[in-house]
Structures are given as structure tokens and as C-alpha cells.
Scaffold this motif. Sequence first.
Motif, PDB file in Angstrom:
ATOM      1  N   UNK A  28      -3.209 106.139  17.305  1.00 39.84           N
ATOM      2  CA  UNK A  28      -3.974 104.611  17.681  1.00 39.84           C
ATOM      3  C   UNK A  28      -2.760 103.709  18.044  1.00 39.84           C
ATOM      4  N   UNK A  29      -2.892 102.853  18.929  1.00 41.30           N
ATOM      5  CA  UNK A  29      -2.122 101.613  19.643  1.00 41.30           C
ATOM      6  C   UNK A  29      -2.900 100.719  20.236  1.00 41.30           C
ATOM      7  N   UNK A  30      -2.968  99.293  19.797  1.00 37.56           N
ATOM      8  CA  UNK A  30      -3.600  98.283  20.278  1.00 37.56           C
ATOM      9  C   UNK A  30      -4.839  98.594  20.536  1.00 37.56           C
ATOM     10  N   UNK A  31      -5.490  99.241  19.678  1.00 36.99           N
ATOM     11  CA  UNK A  31      -7.187  99.556  19.476  1.00 36.99           C
ATOM     12  C   UNK A  31      -7.416 100.524  20.094  1.00 36.99           C
ATOM     13  N   UNK A  32      -6.492 101.211  20.926  1.00 42.90           N
ATOM     14  CA  UNK A  32      -6.838 102.422  21.790  1.00 42.90           C
ATOM     15  C   UNK A  32      -6.556 103.785  21.181  1.00 42.90           C
ATOM     16  N   UNK A  33      -7.143 104.901  21.431  1.00 42.37           N
ATOM     17  CA  UNK A  33      -7.041 106.201  20.760  1.00 42.37           C
ATOM     18  C   UNK A  33      -6.240 107.060  21.711  1.00 42.37           C
ATOM     19  N   UNK A  34      -5.340 107.935  21.176  1.00 40.20           N
ATOM     20  CA  UNK A  34      -4.924 108.973  21.880  1.00 40.20           C
ATOM     21  C   UNK A  34      -4.771 110.297  21.462  1.00 40.20           C
ATOM     22  N   UNK A  35      -4.651 111.412  21.855  1.00 40.69           N
ATOM     23  CA  UNK A  35      -4.389 112.591  21.369  1.00 40.69           C
ATOM     24  C   UNK A  35      -3.161 113.225  21.935  1.00 40.69           C
ATOM     25  N   UNK A  36      -2.379 113.606  20.969  1.00 39.23           N
ATOM     26  CA  UNK A  36      -0.940 114.075  21.361  1.00 39.23           C
ATOM     27  C   UNK A  36      -0.671 115.490  21.052  1.00 39.23           C
ATOM     28  N   UNK A  37      -0.407 116.231  22.005  1.00 40.76           N
ATOM     29  CA  UNK A  37      -0.579 117.613  21.985  1.00 40.76           C
ATOM     30  C   UNK A  37       1.037 118.248  22.219  1.00 40.76           C
ATOM     31  N   UNK A  38       1.611 118.938  21.526  1.00 39.97           N
ATOM     32  CA  UNK A  38       2.797 119.665  21.562  1.00 39.97           C
ATOM     33  C   UNK A  38       2.841 120.912  22.368  1.00 39.97           C
ATOM     34  N   UNK A  39       3.814 120.967  23.263  1.00 36.13           N
ATOM     35  CA  UNK A  39       3.640 122.191  24.238  1.00 36.13           C
ATOM     36  C   UNK A  39       5.259 122.718  24.176  1.00 36.13           C
ATOM     37  N   UNK A  59      -8.526 108.358  25.888  1.00 32.91           N
ATOM     38  CA  UNK A  59     -10.082 108.943  25.511  1.00 32.91           C
ATOM     39  C   UNK A  59     -10.622 109.307  26.984  1.00 32.91           C
ATOM     40  N   UNK A  60     -10.103 108.875  27.919  1.00 32.18           N
ATOM     41  CA  UNK A  60     -10.754 108.982  29.425  1.00 32.18           C
ATOM     42  C   UNK A  60     -10.035 110.566  30.002  1.00 32.18           C
ATOM     43  N   UNK A  61      -9.251 111.158  28.917  1.00 34.07           N
ATOM     44  CA  UNK A  61      -8.777 112.395  29.132  1.00 34.07           C
ATOM     45  C   UNK A  61      -7.771 112.319  30.553  1.00 34.07           C
ATOM     46  N   UNK A  62      -6.920 111.356  30.582  1.00 34.95           N
ATOM     47  CA  UNK A  62      -5.926 111.026  31.481  1.00 34.95           C
ATOM     48  C   UNK A  62      -4.413 110.987  30.845  1.00 34.95           C
ATOM     49  N   UNK A  63      -3.440 111.267  31.312  1.00 30.77           N
ATOM     50  CA  UNK A  63      -2.278 111.427  30.638  1.00 30.77           C
ATOM     51  C   UNK A  63      -1.756 109.776  30.512  1.00 30.77           C
ATOM     52  N   UNK A  64      -1.409 109.248  29.078  1.00 27.22           N
ATOM     53  CA  UNK A  64      -0.980 108.015  28.828  1.00 27.22           C
ATOM     54  C   UNK A  64       0.513 108.088  29.035  1.00 27.22           C
ATOM     55  N   UNK A 111       8.965 111.856  33.994  1.00 25.11           N
ATOM     56  CA  UNK A 111       7.965 111.792  32.880  1.00 25.11           C
ATOM     57  C   UNK A 111       7.089 110.948  33.431  1.00 25.11           C
ATOM     58  N   UNK A 112       7.347 109.579  33.855  1.00 24.94           N
ATOM     59  CA  UNK A 112       6.452 108.487  34.212  1.00 24.94           C
ATOM     60  C   UNK A 112       5.529 109.088  35.515  1.00 24.94           C
ATOM     61  N   UNK A 113       5.973 109.903  36.186  1.00 27.37           N
ATOM     62  CA  UNK A 113       5.131 110.325  37.172  1.00 27.37           C
ATOM     63  C   UNK A 113       3.795 111.065  36.754  1.00 27.37           C
ATOM     64  N   UNK A 114       3.778 111.387  35.600  1.00 28.26           N
ATOM     65  CA  UNK A 114       2.462 112.034  35.026  1.00 28.26           C
ATOM     66  C   UNK A 114       1.687 111.123  34.505  1.00 28.26           C
ATOM     67  N   UNK A 115       1.761 109.962  34.388  1.00 26.11           N
ATOM     68  CA  UNK A 115       0.919 108.733  33.722  1.00 26.11           C
ATOM     69  C   UNK A 115      -0.125 108.799  34.797  1.00 26.11           C
ATOM     70  N   UNK A 116      -1.305 108.727  34.033  1.00 20.47           N
ATOM     71  CA  UNK A 116      -2.645 108.450  34.808  1.00 20.47           C
ATOM     72  C   UNK A 116      -3.327 109.884  35.491  1.00 20.47           C
ATOM     73  N   UNK A 117      -2.472 110.799  35.494  1.00 25.34           N
ATOM     74  CA  UNK A 117      -2.837 112.346  35.779  1.00 25.34           C
ATOM     75  C   UNK A 117      -4.064 112.769  34.981  1.00 25.34           C
TER      76      UNK A 117
END
Length: 227
Positions: A103-114, A131-136, A159-165
Motif C-alpha cells: 500500500x502506498x498513498x492510499x492505493x493497493x499493489x500486488x508484488x509478484x516475484x519472478x 488494483x486495475x491489473x495494470x503494471x505499476x 523497466x519503465x516501458x512496462x508501466x501501464x501495461x
Amino acid sequence: MNRESNGYTFLFATVMVVLVASALAFAATALKPDQEANIKKEKMQYILKSFGVAVERDASEEAYKKHIISEVVFDENGTEISKDAFTVDIAKEKGKFPIFNAEKDGKKFYVIPVRGMGLWDAIWGYVSVDENLKVDGIVFDHKAETPGLGGEITQDYFQKSFIGESVFDANGNLQGLKVVKGYSGKDNKADGEVDAISGATLTGNGVTEMLVRGLKPYEKYLKSNKK
């Protein structure tokens, strides 16, 4: 004893080998706790950085406690088996799938190791999904990829090219994330694809395999937590 004799030389060499080996063994034992602590903090840094929290190593534990609200480990059937995700080594513990709820700034994230294989050796990373299932955010590292080529997976521009995907397709199925050579749809964030690194095709293929395979076990969990 004659110091110029072969016997003396052999005895001296043997004693020195034993002393040096003992000193190295003692040093390794003495330093092990610090090494393990640094590895733990580095892992925390990776996890935090994936959703935009960049901290120095010594501040990682405090930041981790602040932003990681829970941990879950489940098996291949999606059954929860533990709440201690941090200690799971996905390179060795097959069939265990850890996830970090952040959680950061009131938003939730799911961090997955690969984890997967690059051109020369292991590659790994952490994928943060909102929470919208997009890459943060996403963080990669590697053991032995070529500097300036496959080693570029650690660079911000890649790495930033994945953001929003989107991790899921239009039909609600997990599509994963893919590195595509010659990709031209940079404004299309729905296809889960990004442009490959020039001259690093095989490393890019390894990243794709890692992300598609590595994210698949989390499909059910992510769907159930979609906003």
C-alpha cells in the motif's frame, strides 16, 4: 630441523595452508550474519522499488513494515499455505507462489516475484500490479547478462516501458507481459507488450518466458482482488 631440507619446506607449507584455511573459515563464519542481513535488505529494496518506493538499504526494513500490509503464499491449486512470503526462495521451492500485498498513498499493489533464465544465467525480478491489473512498476536484475546488451534489463528506460501495461487481455484472461523485437505499438497498453532491447534478443526471450510463466499462477488471485 634443517630449514633447507625438503621435510622442513613441506611442513612449513602444510602449516601455512592450515592456518590460512582456518582464518578464511573463521572470517566466513563471522561475516555470515552481516551477509545474510544485507541480502534480506536488498530483497526488501527490490520489492519496495517495484511500486515506486526507493530507499537506502539501511532504511529498507522500516519502509517494508510501513508499506507491505500482508504476505501470502499459495500452492499450484491456489490454496493458501502460508503467510510468510518473504522467506520463500522461488528458485528452490517449486510449487510455492509468494505474493506481497502493498500500500502506498492510499492505493493497493500486488508484488509478484519472478525468476527465469537469460542468455547466460539466471534473471529475476518483481512485478507490481495495481488494483486495475495494470503494471505499476517492475524491477529486474541478472547474474551474468552482457553489459550494454542483455544487462540493460536493469536500466530504468527498459523497466519503465512496462508501466501501464495490462496483465490481462480484453477477455479477462491473463496474457502476461512480453518483450517483442521491433515492437511499434508503444501507445498500446492493452497488449502487454514492450519493445525489445537492441542486440539482446535471447535475453528478451528469457524475460518474456519468465513473465508469462511466472505470472500465470497468480491469475486467480489477481482476478479475485480486481477493483
